[in-house]
Motif scaffolding. Structure first.
Motif, PDB file in Angstrom:
ATOM      1  N   ILE A   1       0.848  -1.202   0.000  1.00 43.74           N
ATOM      2  CA  ILE A   1       0.000   0.000   0.000  1.00 43.74           C
ATOM      3  C   ILE A   1       0.883   1.252   0.000  1.00 43.74           C
ATOM      4  O   ILE A   1       0.595   2.238  -0.679  1.00 43.74           O
ATOM      5  CB  ILE A   1      -0.974  -0.014   1.204  1.00 43.74           C
ATOM      6  CG1 ILE A   1      -1.991  -1.154   1.032  1.00 43.74           C
ATOM      7  CG2 ILE A   1      -1.692   1.329   1.354  1.00 43.74           C
ATOM      8  CD1 ILE A   1      -2.847  -1.428   2.263  1.00 43.74           C
ATOM      9  N   GLY A   2       1.985   1.177   0.720  1.00 43.08           N
ATOM     10  CA  GLY A   2       2.954   2.282   0.720  1.00 43.08           C
ATOM     11  C   GLY A   2       3.511   2.531  -0.680  1.00 43.08           C
ATOM     12  O   GLY A   2       3.705   3.680  -1.093  1.00 43.08           O
ATOM     13  N   VAL A   3       3.751   1.450  -1.417  1.00 45.22           N
ATOM     14  CA  VAL A   3       4.246   1.597  -2.793  1.00 45.22           C
ATOM     15  C   VAL A   3       3.163   2.226  -3.677  1.00 45.22           C
ATOM     16  O   VAL A   3       3.458   3.059  -4.537  1.00 45.22           O
ATOM     17  CB  VAL A   3       4.691   0.237  -3.371  1.00 45.22           C
ATOM     18  CG1 VAL A   3       5.174   0.398  -4.816  1.00 45.22           C
ATOM     19  CG2 VAL A   3       5.788  -0.381  -2.513  1.00 45.22           C
ATOM     20  N   MET A   4       1.904   1.834  -3.411  1.00 44.89           N
ATOM     21  CA  MET A   4       0.803   2.427  -4.167  1.00 44.89           C
ATOM     22  C   MET A   4       0.826   3.948  -4.034  1.00 44.89           C
ATOM     23  O   MET A   4       0.649   4.681  -5.017  1.00 44.89           O
ATOM     24  CB  MET A   4      -0.521   1.914  -3.594  1.00 44.89           C
ATOM     25  CG  MET A   4      -1.424   1.260  -4.596  1.00 44.89           C
ATOM     26  SD  MET A   4      -2.879   0.617  -3.757  1.00 44.89           S
ATOM     27  CE  MET A   4      -4.054   1.858  -4.210  1.00 44.89           C
ATOM     28  N   LEU A   5       1.041   4.402  -2.828  1.00 49.85           N
ATOM     29  CA  LEU A   5       1.100   5.848  -2.583  1.00 49.85           C
ATOM     30  C   LEU A   5       2.296   6.459  -3.315  1.00 49.85           C
ATOM     31  O   LEU A   5       2.177   7.493  -3.976  1.00 49.85           O
ATOM     32  CB  LEU A   5       1.198   6.123  -1.080  1.00 49.85           C
ATOM     33  CG  LEU A   5       1.338   7.597  -0.688  1.00 49.85           C
ATOM     34  CD1 LEU A   5       0.099   8.395  -1.108  1.00 49.85           C
ATOM     35  CD2 LEU A   5       1.554   7.738   0.814  1.00 49.85           C
ATOM     36  N   GLU A   6       3.445   5.777  -3.199  1.00 49.21           N
ATOM     37  CA  GLU A   6       4.672   6.286  -3.838  1.00 49.21           C
ATOM     38  C   GLU A   6       4.467   6.407  -5.354  1.00 49.21           C
ATOM     39  O   GLU A   6       4.760   7.443  -5.960  1.00 49.21           O
ATOM     40  CB  GLU A   6       5.832   5.326  -3.524  1.00 49.21           C
ATOM     41  CG  GLU A   6       7.142   5.672  -4.207  1.00 49.21           C
ATOM     42  CD  GLU A   6       8.030   4.435  -4.378  1.00 49.21           C
ATOM     43  OE1 GLU A   6       8.132   3.645  -3.430  1.00 49.21           O
ATOM     44  OE2 GLU A   6       8.593   4.267  -5.477  1.00 49.21           O
ATOM     45  N   VAL A   7       3.947   5.331  -5.951  1.00 48.67           N
ATOM     46  CA  VAL A   7       3.760   5.318  -7.404  1.00 48.67           C
ATOM     47  C   VAL A   7       2.685   6.324  -7.819  1.00 48.67           C
ATOM     48  O   VAL A   7       2.849   7.073  -8.788  1.00 48.67           O
ATOM     49  CB  VAL A   7       3.386   3.895  -7.894  1.00 48.67           C
ATOM     50  CG1 VAL A   7       3.017   3.899  -9.368  1.00 48.67           C
ATOM     51  CG2 VAL A   7       4.533   2.933  -7.640  1.00 48.67           C
ATOM     52  N   GLY A   8       1.605   6.378  -7.051  1.00 48.05           N
ATOM     53  CA  GLY A   8       0.512   7.306  -7.374  1.00 48.05           C
ATOM     54  C   GLY A   8       0.975   8.755  -7.308  1.00 48.05           C
ATOM     55  O   GLY A   8       0.628   9.567  -8.171  1.00 48.05           O
ATOM     56  N   SER A   9       1.790   9.063  -6.303  1.00 48.13           N
ATOM     57  CA  SER A   9       2.264  10.447  -6.139  1.00 48.13           C
ATOM     58  C   SER A   9       3.219  10.823  -7.265  1.00 48.13           C
ATOM     59  O   SER A   9       3.303  11.999  -7.648  1.00 48.13           O
ATOM     60  CB  SER A   9       2.986  10.618  -4.803  1.00 48.13           C
ATOM     61  OG  SER A   9       2.164  10.149  -3.754  1.00 48.13           O
ATOM     62  N   ALA A  10       3.953   9.827  -7.781  1.00 44.89           N
ATOM     63  CA  ALA A  10       4.939  10.114  -8.828  1.00 44.89           C
ATOM     64  C   ALA A  10       4.314  10.115 -10.223  1.00 44.89           C
ATOM     65  O   ALA A  10       4.966  10.479 -11.190  1.00 44.89           O
ATOM     66  CB  ALA A  10       6.057   9.068  -8.768  1.00 44.89           C
ATOM     67  N   MET A  11       3.051   9.688 -10.309  1.00 42.89           N
ATOM     68  CA  MET A  11       2.401   9.609 -11.618  1.00 42.89           C
ATOM     69  C   MET A  11       2.209  10.998 -12.197  1.00 42.89           C
ATOM     70  O   MET A  11       1.748  11.902 -11.503  1.00 42.89           O
ATOM     71  CB  MET A  11       1.025   8.943 -11.432  1.00 42.89           C
ATOM     72  CG  MET A  11       0.773   7.773 -12.336  1.00 42.89           C
ATOM     73  SD  MET A  11      -0.821   7.055 -11.907  1.00 42.89           S
ATOM     74  CE  MET A  11      -0.328   5.386 -11.522  1.00 42.89           C
TER      75      MET A  11
END
Lengths: 306, 224
Positions: free
Chosen positions: A253-263
């Protein structure tokens, strides 16, 4: 709520010998000051709407207002009657039901946002097909919705459930994780196994962009719902078989946030990138704009502001 | 925690296709209608940003119209709201606004009906959640999540104290309040978001306070 992470949620379940659904129902009642019976009744009403949306999507007219989509659930359902599917019956059924609800949404029918309207097909697809297959009472599925809700609550608060914030992984991805975890609990798996299913499912959704053609909740949202239901079933089976998510679900879930923020913004529901900007995506958008102008002229609206 | 409730994850029950462009738009329409206090005779909607760009495919126009009819987000009459509104004698006008408005999904609604007018500026900020930025030209913010009292009054000393004392006396907790005035000693507007809907007797008591011009109840939590 007493939990902020899935690990905390699984710990509470273990210590108190409760299911995720029971913990969610209790916490919801306590936090909102509404009785457990009333909270349960509300969720049961929502499940009724989901079942009706499946039925509607398989039997009714689901042509969308734009005219771009509709009728695909029926195609899959007819095909299932006529020939052996590649997936196998139950998974194909879940796929057809998920498409059905998503098409009902696109055609302005009534749905429950789970967690959003764009991802509203996955949970009903998985739940309603499983209910028919396993002969469960409605009450069992309503509990499943509390389990799905608890998982979604953790994802929403630690990452996102909005395509505009985190791409499609936040909408369809979250729904897949919620359905996968809930399916494990519905079938008698432990809370820990349910949490593993969430981790397994989300790993397969990371990076999914939100790129709707013409900004509408149709292409590719509807097919992603159909395929999402299948992924959820697969992840639940892996977890029930004892496969664990080596990277814990909370870290995924933490990666989801990381990837989503970098999108980049063009891949977050703006229609400015991805499938929306393919030659075909642009062509469809242009046709829609022209169609709208024509209709607007007929209805003498909308004028430019003076 | 941004989300505090299981029903913000599973739910709302709504007519599709988009929680922001459809469900949120219904709620905005309802706020405008309740501010007017009766069914509108004319409605002018100025759409901004994404509302203006994609309103047609998302049925944002139908959703806003449904709100003006005081329908809920899951009312299955929403797809026919334009026809039903026309049958009910409502004249609708759609205008594409210049610029972005206060938010990418925003709308200005001007209503007339029953010899009154009402105007709101509001946006749909995701998941069916809305933000109202102004009521009848006053810059006061409300969310529609709570029963809301909108009070127009003159900008005089003690008005706020009288109102809050009355709400307290009758057992209502204020979750949020906002005040805007046109100028010193001019007209002012105060909005109260309350934890529970006030009884009619409390609303009447506020109306009778000095310097109060108009009291309107906006409550989207009540099933219509």
């Amino acid at each position: 709520m007493r939990f902020e992470t899935l690990e905390q949620l699984a710990d509470i379940c273990r210590q108190e010998n409760k299911t995720i659904a029971e913990v969610m129902l209790e916490d919801q009642a306590r936090e909102t000051g509404v009785s457990r019976e009333e909270v349960f009744r509300q969720m049961a009403e929502y499940y009724g709407v989901m079942k009706e949306a499946v039925r509607q999507g398989l039997t009714g007219n689901t042509k969308s207002r734009s005219g771009l989509t509709g009728g695909d659930a029926k195609k899959v359902s007819d095909y299932m009657q006529q020939s052996e599917t590649s997936l196998g019956g139950p998974a194909a059924e879940a796929m057809a039901y998920a498409l059905a609800v998503s098409e009902v949404n696109a055609s302005m029918g009534r749905i429950i946002a789970t967690p959003t309207a764009g991802s509203c097909g996955i949970i009903p697809g998985v739940f309603v097909s499983a209910q028919e297959r396993f002969g469960w009472e409605d009450e069992h599925l309503v509990k499943g919705l509390f389990c799905a809700g608890a998982i979604g609550y953790v994802i929403a608060n630690n990452a996102s459930i909005s395509g505009a914030e985190g791409g499609c992984q936040a909408e369809v991805g979250s729904a897949i994780g919620m359905a996968a975890g809930a399916m494990v609990e519905l079938r008698g798996g432990t809370a820990q196994q349910a949490v593993h299913a969430v981790g397994l499912a989300l790993k397969n959704c990371l990076g999914l962009i939100c790129d709707p053609v013409a900004g509408l909740v149709e292409i590719p949202c509807i097919v992603r719902n159909g395929l999402g239901a299948v992924t959820a079933l697969a992840a639940s089976d892996m977890a029930l078989a004892g496969v664990g998510s080596v990277i814990p679900a909370d870290e995924v879930i933490g990666v989801m946030l990381e990837v989503g923020s970098a999108m980049p913004a063009k891949h977050r529901e703006t229609g400015k990138g991805g499938l929306a900007q393919t030659p075909t995506g642009r062509k469809l958008t242009k046709e829609l704009v022209e169609q709208r102008r024509r209709k607007a002229k007929e209805a003498k609206a909308p004028a430019k502001e003076d | 925690m941004r989300f505090k409730n299981v029903f913000s994850i599973i739910g709302p029950s709504m007519v599709g296709p988009s929680s922001s462009h459809t469900a949120g738009a219904v709620r905005i329409g309802r706020v405008a209608r309740q501010l007017l206090g009766s069914q509108p005779e004319t409605a002018k909607m100025t759409l901004f940003g994404s509302f203006a760009e994609t309103y047609w495919g998302h049925g944002t126009d139908l959703a806003l119209t449904a709100g003006l009819m005081d329908y809920e987000t899951d009312d299955q009459r929403i797809p026919q709201a334009d026809v039903l509104a026309e049958e009910a004698g409502m004249t609708l006008e759609w205008v594409q606004g210049r610029g972005n408005g206060p938010h990418p999904n925003s709308v200005k609604i001007l209503l007339t009906g029953g010899g009154r007018t009402a105007e709101i500026v509001a946006a749909s900020i995701g998941g069916g959640t809305i933000a109202v930025y102004s009521l009848n030209g006053f810059d006061v913010q409300i969310t529609g999540e709570y029963p809301t009292l909108a009070v127009k009054h003159s900008d005089s000393q003690g008005v706020l104290a009288n109102m809050t004392a009355l709400l307290s006396r009758d057992g209502y907790n204020i979750g949020y309040m906002d005040v805007d005035r046109k100028g010193r000693s001019g007209d002012a507007m105060t909005v109260f978001e309350l934890d529970s809907a006030p009884e009619e007797s409390t609303i009447q008591a506020i109306r009778k306070l000095p310097h109060i011009k108009e009291v309107t109840m906006i409550d989207l939590t009540k099933r219509s």
